[in-house]
Design an enzyme around this catalytic site. Structure first.
Site, mmCIF file in Angstrom:
data_model
loop_
_atom_site.group_PDB
_atom_site.id
_atom_site.type_symbol
_atom_site.label_atom_id
_atom_site.label_comp_id
_atom_site.label_asym_id
_atom_site.label_seq_id
_atom_site.Cartn_x
_atom_site.Cartn_y
_atom_site.Cartn_z
ATOM 1 N N HIS A 12 0.811 -1.342 0.150
ATOM 2 C CA HIS A 12 -0.063 0.171 0.092
ATOM 3 C C HIS A 12 0.836 1.211 0.156
ATOM 4 C CE1 HIS A 12 -3.428 2.534 1.358
ATOM 5 N NE2 HIS A 12 -2.610 3.081 1.752
ATOM 6 N N GLU A 13 1.817 1.330 1.073
ATOM 7 C CA GLU A 13 2.522 2.587 0.952
ATOM 8 C C GLU A 13 3.638 2.633 -0.185
ATOM 9 O OE1 GLU A 13 1.843 4.781 3.016
ATOM 10 O OE2 GLU A 13 0.544 3.355 4.292
ATOM 11 N N HIS A 19 3.478 6.986 -6.714
ATOM 12 C CA HIS A 19 2.559 8.286 -7.194
ATOM 13 C C HIS A 19 3.766 9.230 -7.098
ATOM 14 C CE1 HIS A 19 -1.520 10.342 -6.755
ATOM 15 N NE2 HIS A 19 -1.026 10.697 -7.882
ATOM 16 N N HIS A 51 1.821 4.745 -2.784
ATOM 17 C CA HIS A 51 1.843 6.241 -2.720
ATOM 18 C C HIS A 51 2.965 6.511 -2.975
ATOM 19 C CE1 HIS A 51 -1.696 6.769 -0.343
ATOM 20 N NE2 HIS A 51 -1.484 5.888 0.794
HETATM 21 ZN ZN LIG Z 1 -2.637 5.376 2.348
#
Ligand SMILES: [Zn+2]
Length: 677
Positions: A467-468, A474, A471
């Site tokens: 998940h991290e 991104h 980011h």
């Molecule tokens: Zn998050």
């Protein structure tokens, strides 16, 4: 020695020179940074020339370089490796940061220039330039920069009153939550809890001088994690009733009057700023744009969620009867019977999974390998570059053709000087205007094993790392011109979308086999375990979706108030709001009820609690799309070019449309949660 924050770093990718940074450098650089940017903004607003993009927006985007360098490191350090010195500095400088930002955002001279540009856009502007003007204009309008003097005075008063009420809300909630902790006289009533939970409850009681008793303290949400295992039905009832009663008992901690005043003041403030309601003011600066769009989505999800919750309730009732009981399912029974079914149907011994998730293998052969397969990027550890702590690792990221992408820093382990949770932050924000590269980092809080032993992650920690890293991608892929639009500088109801998408690779066929191998035997994670992990995704989703949607809709309802309306009864208001959308249910209470809905009354999520599911709709639709693509490498490139790389430089719904070929649809989310009837 000179202050390293005062000049750009000479290290590769302008990595902050952590080895040279000393405590005494922060304050000097912060002061210099505030002064420098104030001077730069002053030059913009005091010039005689009529506003143009070049003499207003661009210098604004170029401004604050010193502050940006020191602030990125400062906020990173206060979160990841703080000290009494940094804590003191943080306490002193947090209000300074807020005041400095306000001095720019609320400058009426600057607003006049931005508003003039906004009113007459130059046809020669690039789409990104046009969007930058629009964003800045909205931000400043919502903050109140366009008001006349009298209205500004009123706004200041309203903000102060609102701040007082949010503080009061928290104080009441804290006190009532403490008061309502459930005292257990006979430890036998704790039957079902683990030894650890039991001793925690005894210790909590002892802390309050209740030796020999036990105390069940309440979490923020309705209910309690222990409701899944407490076998004594009456104890479960007492816990649930205590939880639901918070802030509405007519005592000195009652939050009902606070909420009525608070939402009335927010409504008045919205009107002052030119919006119909607080929800309109908030969503104007989100992907959703209007509360109508939010409501349309939430209500479309509400009906199937409620239908499934009713079916789940029936199944639980059947279980109760099959077990020889004759009572009717109540809210406090839900988790208890659900947990029995979950164990029977999907039992995965999570402790037994850990040997399959050795941290280094998860990182290199899982997270990095997936990114190579999907985006063609490669990772090279740079031992010559150092972070602020020996546990921080630095990786250089390159494209297939060898060109540079940026640096990725990982700080995996927990330590006393790090705050809890997991997150991504950027240290250098990519932008073309100033030619900045990208340096991003991830923080987790994995317990560090003794030296010489491997780190075994839990299933949840593995999910968190994927998940991290979403980011981080991104941030790494950002290709924007203006610094304030880069990478993860996107709306709150959009920012979780790329990170949620990246979770899909964790159990993706071909990737999970590559990394999830038993540390001793090398055997891959058994296929039936993967199947059960995937199948459990739809389990109990009628309930979970309903309680979430109820809270999200309640938030919208409170913030749809108009100034001067006649709402006086909190309980009736809440009941009506939930009934209207078909989510009023005694067995599935809202996840947060008005008296203790901290996220939206004091926690910065007002009219924004919906954002979690808003980004999940886009996530589910994107995962579905990836599944249909013949080549994940080509699909990944498209996702990178049209969505991730765009950052906040265009309307996110437009970026999504450009990537997906249409707007996001709800169906994939409904399917993921098993809500298709
Ligand atoms: Zn998050």
């Amino acid at each position: 020695m000179t202050n390293p924050f005062l000049t750009p770093s000479a290290l590769p990718y302008q990595l902050p020179p952590f080895a040279d940074i000393r405590d005494e450098h922060y304050e000097e650089a912060l002061e210099a940074g505030f002064a420098e940017q104030s001077e730069e903004v002053r030059a913009v607003v005091e010039q005689a020339e009529a506003p143009t993009f070049e003499n207003t927006m661009e210098p604004l985007e170029r401004s604050g370089q010193t502050l940006s360098r020191v602030a990125h490191v400062f906020w990173s350090m206060t979160s990841t490796d703080s000290s009494p010195f940094l804590e003191e500095l943080e306490e002193r400088y947090a209000p300074r940061f807020a005041a400095h930002a306000d001095s720019i955002t609320l400058d009426p001279r600057l607003y006049a220039r931005v508003a003039a540009l906004h009113a007459e856009p130059d046809p020669a502007w690039t789409p990104e330039q046009r969007y930058l003007v629009e964003r800045r204009h909205t931000e400043m309008t919502v903050a109140g920069a366009g008001l006349d003097d009298a209205a500004r005075e009123r706004l200041k008063e309203l903000n102060q009153q609102i701040a007082t009420l949010t503080t009061r809300f928290d104080k009441h909630l804290q006190a009532d939550t403490n008061d309502l902790a459930v005292v257990i006289d006979d430890p036998a009533e704790l039957d079902g809890l683990s030894d650890g939970e039991r001793s925690a409850a005894m210790a909590a009681a002892a802390d309050r001088g209740l030796e020999g008793k036990a105390l069940i303290t309440l979490p923020l949400f309705s209910g309690h994690p222990w409701l899944a295992s407490l076998t004594d039905r009456d104890v479960r009832r007492r816990v649930m009733e205590a939880s639901l009663a918070r802030g509405t008992r007519g005592n000195e901690h009652d939050n009902r009057e606070t909420v009525l005043e608070l939402t009335a003041l927010r409504a008045e403030r919205a009107r002052l700023l030119g919006f119909a309601t607080h929800a309109h003011a908030i969503t104007a600066d989100e992907t959703a744009r209007t509360p109508e769009a939010v409501l349309a989505m939430l209500t479309r999800l509400a009906a199937p969620a409620a239908v499934n919750a009713r079916a789940e309730a029936q199944a639980l009732q059947a279980q109760i009867e099959a077990a020889g009981e004759s009572y009717e399912l109540a809210a406090w029974d839900w988790d208890f019977w659900t947990e029995k079914e979950r164990t029977a149907r999907y039992d995965v011994d999570t402790a037994a999974l850990r040997p399959y998730f050795e941290a280094e293998r998860v990182l290199q052969d899982g997270v990095f390998h997936a990114a190579t397969q999907v985006y063609g990027i490669t990772f090279q550890e740079r031992d010559d570059l150092v972070g602020y702590h020996p546990d921080v690792r630095v990786f250089e990221v390159r494209n297939e053709d060898g060109s540079e992408v940026g640096l990725y820093l990982l700080d995996l382990y927990t330590r006393d000087s790090k705050r809890g949770g997991a997150w991504m932050n950027s240290l250098i924000q990519q932008n073309g205007l100033l030619g900045h590269p990208t340096v991003v980092m991830n923080n987790l809080n994995v317990p560090k094993p003794p030296a010489g032993t491997p780190t075994l992650l839990t299933f949840d920690e593995t999910t968190t790392l994927f998940h991290e890293f979403g980011h981080a991608l991104h941030g790494l892929f950002a290709q924007v011109t203006y610094p304030s639009l880069g990478g993860t500088n996107v709306f709150r109801d959009f920012v979780e979308f790329p990170s949620q998408v990246n979770e899909m690779w964790m159990l993706w066929p071909g990737i999970v086999e590559h990394y999830a191998r038993h540390i001793e035997t090398g055997e891959p994670l058994p296929a039936d375990v993967i199947e059960r992990l995937q199948a459990s995704e739809t389990f109990n989703q009628g309930h979970d979706t309903s309680e979430y949607l109820a809270a999200a809709l309640l938030d919208q309802a409170w913030h749809a108030r108009v100034a001067g309306d006649a709402v006086v009864d909190v309980a009736a208001f809440e009941r009506d709001a939930l009934e209207q959308v078909g989510l009023l249910s005694a067995t599935v209470p809202t996840r947060y009820s008005t008296g203790y809905f901290q996220h939206v009354f004091s926690g910065g999520y007002s009219a924004g609690y919906y954002s979690y599911i808003w980004s999940e709709v886009m996530d589910a639709d994107t995962v579905e799309w990836f599944k249909q693509q013949p080549s994940i490498r080509e699909a990944g490139q498209r996702f990178r070019d049209r969505l991730l790389g765009v950052g906040g430089s265009k309307d996110p719904l437009e970026a999504f449309r450009d990537f997906r070929g249409r707007d996001a649809e709800l169906q994939p989310l409904l399917e993921r949660r098993g809500l298709t009837g």
